[in-house]
Every structure is written in structure tokens, then in C-alpha cells.
Design an enzyme around this catalytic site. Structure first.
Site, PDB file in Angstrom:
ATOM      1  N   GLU A 324       0.832  -1.200   0.000  1.00 25.65           N
ATOM      2  CA  GLU A 324       0.000   0.000   0.000  1.00 25.65           C
ATOM      3  C   GLU A 324       0.869   1.252   0.000  1.00 25.65           C
ATOM      4  OE1 GLU A 324      -3.824  -1.538   2.621  1.00 25.65           O
ATOM      5  OE2 GLU A 324      -2.220  -0.448   3.649  1.00 25.65           O
ATOM      6  N   CYS A 325       0.590   2.192  -0.868  1.00 23.33           N
ATOM      7  CA  CYS A 325       1.173   3.532  -0.883  1.00 23.33           C
ATOM      8  C   CYS A 325       2.703   3.492  -0.770  1.00 23.33           C
ATOM      9  CB  CYS A 325       0.537   4.397   0.201  1.00 23.33           C
ATOM     10  SG  CYS A 325       0.677   6.172  -0.157  1.00 23.33           S
ATOM     11  N   GLY A 326       3.276   3.792   0.401  1.00 26.29           N
ATOM     12  CA  GLY A 326       4.722   3.770   0.530  1.00 26.29           C
ATOM     13  C   GLY A 326       5.316   2.412   0.212  1.00 26.29           C
TER      14      GLY A 326
END
Length: 433
Positions: A324-326
């Protein structure tokens, strides 16, 4: 014999404000630290999808902090979390988001749905009687919203606090007053406050804030709130016998406590590792790479070639990876920070990301996958460039937001979205099977 669960009573309040920047997090953390210093068990919740403020609040209360959001989680789940907290807490604090009435699912909406009274934090700098006018407007803008009182922030002196209290209507008490003091300010960066473990003197700041709460006005305990039991469905044990490795360090720390609880409720054994410092993965069946700040640790991540190789080996073996994301950025070929420095990431996903000086996407999203809908949110400053075709795209809830691409490469699944596992445990399990 009646064995049905009974209503639980616990002092509680939702701490909101006229706007962002009024000091909600500082006040909530200070209250948590104060009540904790009085040997009370404090359960703290954060309104909306937030990872950083809960770290501060967990440090202050000494207990995990959970999110509350009517859309992302559903009202029944929010009620169940509060009911469980009321079983062991002496006081429940809920930090609001933005201003009291801001947003489609506002702090006022949450307070009204959950029957929790509101305490309004108001920055009192340069104000006297107008402080009471702002408080009165917040309390009466919406009929039937329970209002427990006001908390004054950045008060100049005990005399100033007394002036504010005198101006308030008799039925609107001044619950607490926090003196203006630069030593209790919480430092911030582009995504919000610094993370708790990055503030070296956080304990001192919180202790100072808790002490100041009692100097200008009495710090009152909220009134008890009745929390009724909620009918729930047992979480299916879809991950029984599975070991999930979760990245957790200063580069990857944006993870809901409720997600960890959900994985464990499904039977998974959780173990943690650091992509920054570890050179090998733990013995696991699946990997979870949550969001965080990989852009602040470019060279450390790039130089840890042993970890990148371990991730390639894990993927080559057909074992699941969910990012997710990072964590998603870490899987790309390169990541470039705001200063223009680029570094090689793992290269498990084709593409590049570059940090921007402004927010690229923000808002709640719905994602339709094999096992139905799962909800979450997006909040990032990076711009993605990739030739890889997405397997699907999320549906944003805000008109000005854009959908987020969801990618699959073999057993790897990744996107910018931070998903909330308890909304659909079956789909959450699908990320790791």
C-alpha cells in the site's frame, strides 16, 4: 437466565474544533496523558483515516489507537469498537478531523450517530467574549448535537481563562484550558505531524502539556455515555496457519491496528521486519508492505540490496505480496524525492514515482475485487509513471479525487490505497493467500 450483553457506561467525548490547526491532537494527547497520570485507563480513537496522529495518541495513552469513520468502516463496526473499549477504559477520547461540521462524514455526523458529546477546542489567542460566540455557534449550528463544553487552547494566563469562562453560557462549561507554551508544540512535515518515535522529547512535551491543563482551569472528566452491544459476525479463520511478514520501521509505519487485529482474528501469525536494516525476510508465507515515508530513506532502502533480493526470491517462489502507498513505491523501479535525488527500489513493479510539492490525490475510495468491495483512502504527494496496465481502478468518493490504479504481477498486489481490512475480511485474506 438472561445472558445477553449489557449496556456499558464510560465517560467519553469527541474532541473537535472550528477548523484544522486549533490544537485538537495536542489537546487530546494532553488529556490522555493527564488522565493516565491519574491512574485511569484511557482509550483513544481518531476520526477518519489517519496514521500519524494515532501514533502520538497511543504514546500518550499507552494503548493502541483505533480509527472511527462511518463510511470506511460502517456505523455498526464503530459502535462495536466503542462498546469493547468501554469494557476496560475509565475514559474514552475521540479526536475529530478538520472542523466540527467539515466533510461528507464529519466529526459532527460521527458524534451524533454514536451519541457521544462534543467538546470544542478553540484557539483562544486574542479572544475574550468572542470565544463564547464561536463556542455557541458550534453548539447550536445543528439541533440535537450533544455538546459537553469547551476546551480553550493557547490561553495567556489564569486571568484570561477566567475571562473566557465568564463569557460562556451557564450550560456550557469550560472543561479545560491549556496555556500557550512553545515547549508543547508538536513538529510536523508534509503529511502531518512527525511520527511519535521521531520526537525525541515527546514524553517531556506530553507531561508538560498535561501539567498545564490543570493550571488555568479544572480538568473535568467527561460525563458517562451509554454504549450498547452490537450484533457482530465472527471473523472467518481464512488465514489459519499462515505466517505474514509485515514491514515496520521508520520508512513503513502507516498501518491500522484494526488491520493487524483482523489478520490475527483470521488465524494469521504476524511477524515484523525492517526493509531498512534487515538483510533477510523472516520465514513467512506472505508479505504486507504498508505505507510510510520511503522517500525520506531513499539511500538506505536502495543500498539494502540483500533485502531487495530477498523480496525478489519471495516473489519468484509465488508467495503473495500486498503493498500500500509507501510499500507500493518501494516495489517500483525508482523513487525520486523532492530534491530530485533518485534511487533504485526493488523493481518488482515496472514504473517510477516522483515526489511533488503538492498533494496529488486525497480521499476515500471503494475498490471492487474478487471477493467484493473493500474500502480505504488515498493520501499521497507522489506522481506515478508506468506502462503497466492496471487490473482495476478504485472509485473515489470525492468529485475532485481521481481513481487509484490497482496492479497485479503474479502473486503481487499493490496500489496507493490504504485499505481497511475489517470492512471485508474475506477480501483482506485474499491479499495474502
Amino acid at each position: 437466565m438472561n445472558t445477553s450483553p449489557s449496556v456499558r457506561h464510560c465517560p467519553a467525548m469527541l474532541i473537535s474544533a472550528p477548523a484544522s490547526g486549533q490544537g485538537k491532537t495536542t489537546i487530546t494527547a494532553a488529556l490522555a496523558a493527564y488522565y493516565r497520570s491519574q491512574n485511569r485507563k484511557v482509550s483513544v480513537f481518531k476520526t477518519g483515516p489517519d496514521f500519524i496522529d494515532p501514533q502520538i495518541l497511543a504514546h500518550a495513552s499507552g494503548r493502541p489507537v483505533y480509527q472511527l469513520d462511518l463510511w470506511m468502516m460502517g456505523e455498526a463496526h464503530c459502535r462495536d469498537l466503542l462498546y469493547r473499549a468501554a469494557a476496560e477504559a475509565d475514559v474514552i477520547l475521540i479526536e475529530g478531523v478538520m472542523g466540527l461540521y467539515d466533510g461528507d462524514s464529519s466529526s459532527a455526523d460521527l458524534a451524533q450517530a454514536l451519541s457521544v458529546p462534543v467538546a470544542a477546542v478553540i484557539d483562544a489567542q486574542g479572544m475574550a467574549q468572542t470565544f463564547a460566540a464561536v463556542a455557541y455557534g458550534l453548539a447550536h449550528y445543528r439541533p440535537h448535537l450533544r455538546f459537553s463544553g469547551v476546551i480553550a487552547n493557547k490561553v495567556g494566563s489564569p486571568g484570561h481563562a477566567g475571562l473566557l469562562q465568564e463569557a460562556l453560557p451557564e450550560d456550557m462549561p469550560l472543561l479545560a484550558a491549556l496555556s500557550k507554551d512553545a515547549d508543547i508544540a508538536l513538529p510536523s512535515r508534509h503529511l502531518g505531524l512527525l511520527q511519535a518515535d521521531e520526537i525525541g522529547d515527546l514524553d517531556r512535551r506530553l507531561a508538560r502539556a498535561a501539567k498545564l491543563l490543570t493550571e488555568s482551569a479544572p480538568c473535568r472528566l467527561p460525563e458517562p455515555v451509554a454504549f450498547a452491544p452490537v450484533a457482530t459476525t465472527p471473523t472467518p479463520r481464512l488465514l489459519a496457519g499462515k505466517r505474514i511478514g509485515i514491514a515496520r520501521d521508520s520508512a513503513f509505519s502507516f498501518i491500522y491496528q484494526a488491520n493487524l487485529d483482523c489478520l490475527q482474528a483470521m488465524g494469521a501469525e504476524l511477524c515484523f521486519f525492517s526493509p531498512l536494516t534487515d538483510t533477510e525476510l523472516p520465514e513467512v508465507d506472505s508479505l504486507y508492505l504498508p505505507g510510510g515515508y520511503p522517500e525520506l530513506h531513499l539511500m538506505a532502502l536502495a543500498d539494502n540490496r540483500a533485502m531487495k533480493q530477498a523480496l525478489h526470491d519471495h516473489h519468484r517462489a509465488g508467495k503473495p505480496i500486498y503493498a500500500e502507498c509507501g510499500g507500493f513505491l518501494y516495489l517500483l523501479e525508482t523513487l525520486t524525492d523532492k530534491q530530485g535525488q533518485s534511487a533504485a527500489m526493488t523493481g518488482l513493479l515496472p514504473g517510477r514515482a516522483t515526489m511533488q510539492n503538492r498533494l496529488v490525490n486525497l480521499g476515500m475510495h471503494s475498490l471492487q475485487l474478487e471477493h467484493g468491495e473493500i474500502r480505504g483512502h488515498s493520501f499521497h504527494h507522489s506522481l506515478l509513471e508506468t506502462d503497466k496496465e492496471a487490473s482495476t481502478v478504485s472509485i473515489p468518493q470525492r468529485n475532485r479525487s481521481q481513481g487509484e490504479q490497482f496492479f497485479r504481477v503474479g502473486s503481487l498486489q499493490a496500489s496507493y490505497l490504504h485499505t481497511y481490512f475489517p470492512f471485508n475480511p474475506q477480501q483482506a485474506a485474499g491479499f495474502f493467500q
